[in-house]
Each structure stands twice: as structure tokens, then as C-alpha cells.
Design a protein around this motif. Structure first.
Motif, short mmCIF file in Angstrom:
data_model
loop_
_atom_site.label_atom_id
_atom_site.label_comp_id
_atom_site.label_asym_id
_atom_site.label_seq_id
_atom_site.Cartn_x
_atom_site.Cartn_y
_atom_site.Cartn_z
N GLU A 60 50.66 26.34 -8.25
CA GLU A 60 49.50 26.26 -7.35
C GLU A 60 49.92 25.91 -5.92
N LEU A 64 49.73 28.12 -2.52
CA LEU A 64 49.07 27.61 -1.32
C LEU A 64 49.95 27.82 -0.09
N ASP A 67 49.87 31.41 0.88
CA ASP A 67 48.58 31.79 1.48
C ASP A 67 48.48 31.28 2.92
N LEU A 94 43.26 24.78 4.35
CA LEU A 94 43.44 25.50 3.09
C LEU A 94 43.74 24.55 1.92
N ALA A 95 44.34 23.40 2.20
CA ALA A 95 44.55 22.42 1.13
C ALA A 95 43.21 21.85 0.67
N HIS A 98 40.83 26.18 -0.86
CA HIS A 98 41.72 27.34 -0.94
C HIS A 98 41.00 28.65 -0.68
#
Length: 331
Positions: A60, A64, A67, A94-95, A98
Motif C-alpha cells: 500500500e 502511494l 501515485d 494523498l496520504a 488516496h
């Protein structure tokens, strides 16, 4: 079983950046941008030519990191000028979510600064705040210091004035933390008040060249004044900002809110964790948070420590004080 464990500890993926110039800007000097992402997420982020390799124990987290780089690349392709602090904002955004799209946030340019840099939101909360100001006549921005509440409100005010949507900008602030008692300060009234209004001047000068800002102020197009100066006035065709509103009393807040006239927009900002009023006086901002929610045309926008856009230490400092408050409550 051993193979399954090995797979969970060696997640790896890659992303190819096609344009050499964009790759250099994306990676940063000496790959500094990639290093920021690597350090923040505790994953491997390395460049091999125009390819970025991502590796780490958690699938994951690796996804991230990929991304983040992919979306930053998308910003560059849209012509966004990427700065080092944008990397930190992208990581936080984004953390926290997401599903967030950096283009929707970063490319919503409110205005250009005096140095021609785009002023835009850096988090989902800031984006929602900007949209709230566009859609509502009265907006309350509540949250910790450094979350861009006043700065973005100022940017929206300058934009509204430049587009002819309002005739003037009015910036107000409690002149001192507990009751605006200016008498003990040296100098005339302007000299007494000026230090307390300095943050508003600073934000204005960051967005408008000094000469233009001075001209606006000389003509009364921009007015910076202590809250007490608002009494008895009706503010029409204006963009009004009340800063440090947590230090207004209930009476002062009511007075200010009833000054708003026709074709005006008001933004009230404050941090209800930093109230400097005497304990005998309740905060007007805390009170309106309780009594005005749900009224059509009024919007409350809330910020958290994740929205801090100052030095990275500010967020850590907020964390430390939150822990201290929790300890005091337990004691």
C-alpha cells in the motif's frame, strides 16, 4: 510460507517519465524531490535514467509513493511550476485521502502572487474552503495556525477586487488580544494599531506589488483597521476579512457580523485552540460555531494539522501541544 513472507517484504514497481526535461524537474536537484518522498513514507524511491523504481515492505505504501510521483508528473505536464514544498503538500494530501486528485487541488489558481507564482490550495480542505468562499456570502475558516485560512481569503479578496466584483477590501483584526486596550502603547493611534495589523499587510504585499498596494490604500480601496473601527458602519460592495476572530468577544462578533451590507462577502478566520481572552469572556468565534451552523448562505470550513502549509516543524509543534493538553486533562 517462507515465499509468501518474502513477497510481502519486497514489493517493487516502477514508473517511466517520458520527457527528459519534466523528469529533471520532477526528480528535483540531485533527486531531492524523490528523496523527500522516500523519507516521508519510508520506502525506496530511486531514479534509473527516466525510470523511477519504488520498493518497500508494504504494498500500500509503495503504491502511494508511485501515485504521488505519477500525479506530480501530471501537474508538470499541465505547466504547473513544481516547488519543493509542493512535494510535502502532495504527500500529505494523498496520504490523507488516496482518492484525491492533485490536479483538482493544485491547478485551482486563485490569483498570481506579486512574484507571479500561482496561489492555489494545497490540500482538500483548502480546496473546499476556496469553493465555500466562492459559493457563500459568509464563511468561517476555523483551524490551527499555518493552514492558509487568512492567506487564501486574502487571495480571494484580491481576485474579487481585480475582477470588479467588489469595490473595496476591508481587513479587520482585534487590535490586541484582550479588549483592544491600546492606551499603554507609545505613539499616535496609527502607530499603536499597526503592529497588530502587520500580518494582514504582509499577506497583501505578497499578492500585490508594494506600489499598487500603497495606491489602493491611499485611495481607500483597501482598508486595514482594528475591529473596533467597524462599529456603526455598513459595509456595502466589499470583501471583508476578520482575522484572529477567536479573540473577539460575543459582543464584538455580533457587532462585526451586523456590519455586512449589500453585495458584500465576509470571511472570518480563527484558531479556537489559541484564545487569548480573559476566562471571564467567552470567544465570539466559539459561540457562532454553535449558533450559526445550518443557516443558508453561511458556511463553516474546518482545517486540521494535516493542512498546515508552513515549515514542517509547525505540524510537529501542534502535535506536541495536543499531547500536552491531553496530559493536562488526565491530570
Amino acid at each position: 510460507m517462507e515465499n509468501d513472507k518474502q513477497q510481502t517484504q519486497n514489493q517493487e514497481t516502477s514508473l517511466v517519465i517520458e520527457e527528459n526535461d519534466l523528469a529533471r524537474r520532477l526528480f528535483g536537484e540531485h533527486n531531492s524531490h524523490l528523496a523527500r518522498i522516500s523519507q516521508a513514507l519510508s520506502v525506496g524511491v530511486h531514479a534509473r535514467g527516466n525510470k523511477v523504481i519504488f520498493s518497500g515492505d508494504e504494498l500500500e505504501t509503495v503504491a502511494l509513493a508511485q501515485d504521488i510521483v505519477r500525479q506530480l508528473y501530471g501537474l508538470l505536464k499541465e505547466g504547473y511550476p513544481l516547488y519543493p514544498h509542493d512535494i510535502d503538500h502532495a504527500i500529505r494530501a494523498l496520504a490523507a485521502d488516496h482518492r484525491a486528485r492533485l490536479k483538482d487541488i493544485f491547478l485551482d489558481t486563485v490569483c498570481l502572487s506579486a512574484k507571479k507564482r500561482p496561489i492555489s490550495p494545497k490540500s482538500r480542505s483548502q480546496k473546499e474552503y476556496i469553493e465555500a468562499i466562492r459559493a457563500h456570502d459568509l464563511v468561517f475558516g476555523i483551524g490551527p495556525a499555518g493552514t492558509g485560512k487568512t492567506y487564501l481569503a486574502m487571495a480571494m479578496a484580491v481576485t474579487a477586487l481585480s475582477k470588479g466584483q467588489v469595490d473595496r477590501i476591508i481587513l479587520a483584526r482585534p487590535a490586541v488580544e484582550a479588549g483592544e486596550a491600546l492606551g499603554f502603547l507609545p505613539g499616535d493611534l496609527a502607530q499603536k494599531v499597526n503592529p497588530y495589523l502587520r500580518p494582514l499587510y504582509d499577506a497583501l504585499h505578497d499578492m500585490v506589488p508594494f506600489e499598487k498596494a500603497a495606491l489602493w490604500m491611499d485611495k481607500g480601496v483597501v482598508e486595514v483597521a482594528p475591529l473596533a473601527f467597524m462599529r456603526g458602519r455598513t459595509l456595502n460592495n466589499s470583501f471583508i476579512i476578520l482575522d484572529e476572530a477567536q479573540n473577539t468577544t460575543s459582543e464584538q462578533m455580533k457587532m462585526f457580523l451586523t456590519r455586512i451590507g449589500f453585495n458584500s462577502k465576509a470571511v472570518i478566520t480563527g484558531d479556537i485552540t489559541q484564545i487569548d481572552l480573559p476566562q471571564s469572556k467567552g470567544s465570539g468565534l466559539v459561540e457562532v460555531k454553535r449558533i450559526l451552523q445550518g443557516i443558508e448562505g453561511i458556511c463553516f470550513a474546518f482545517f486540521s494539522k494535516q493542512d498546515v502549509v508552513r515549515h514542517r516543524l509547525v505540524q510537529d509543534i501542534i502535535d506536541a501541544y495536543e499531547r500536552l493538553d491531553m496530559e493536562k486533562e488526565k491530570a
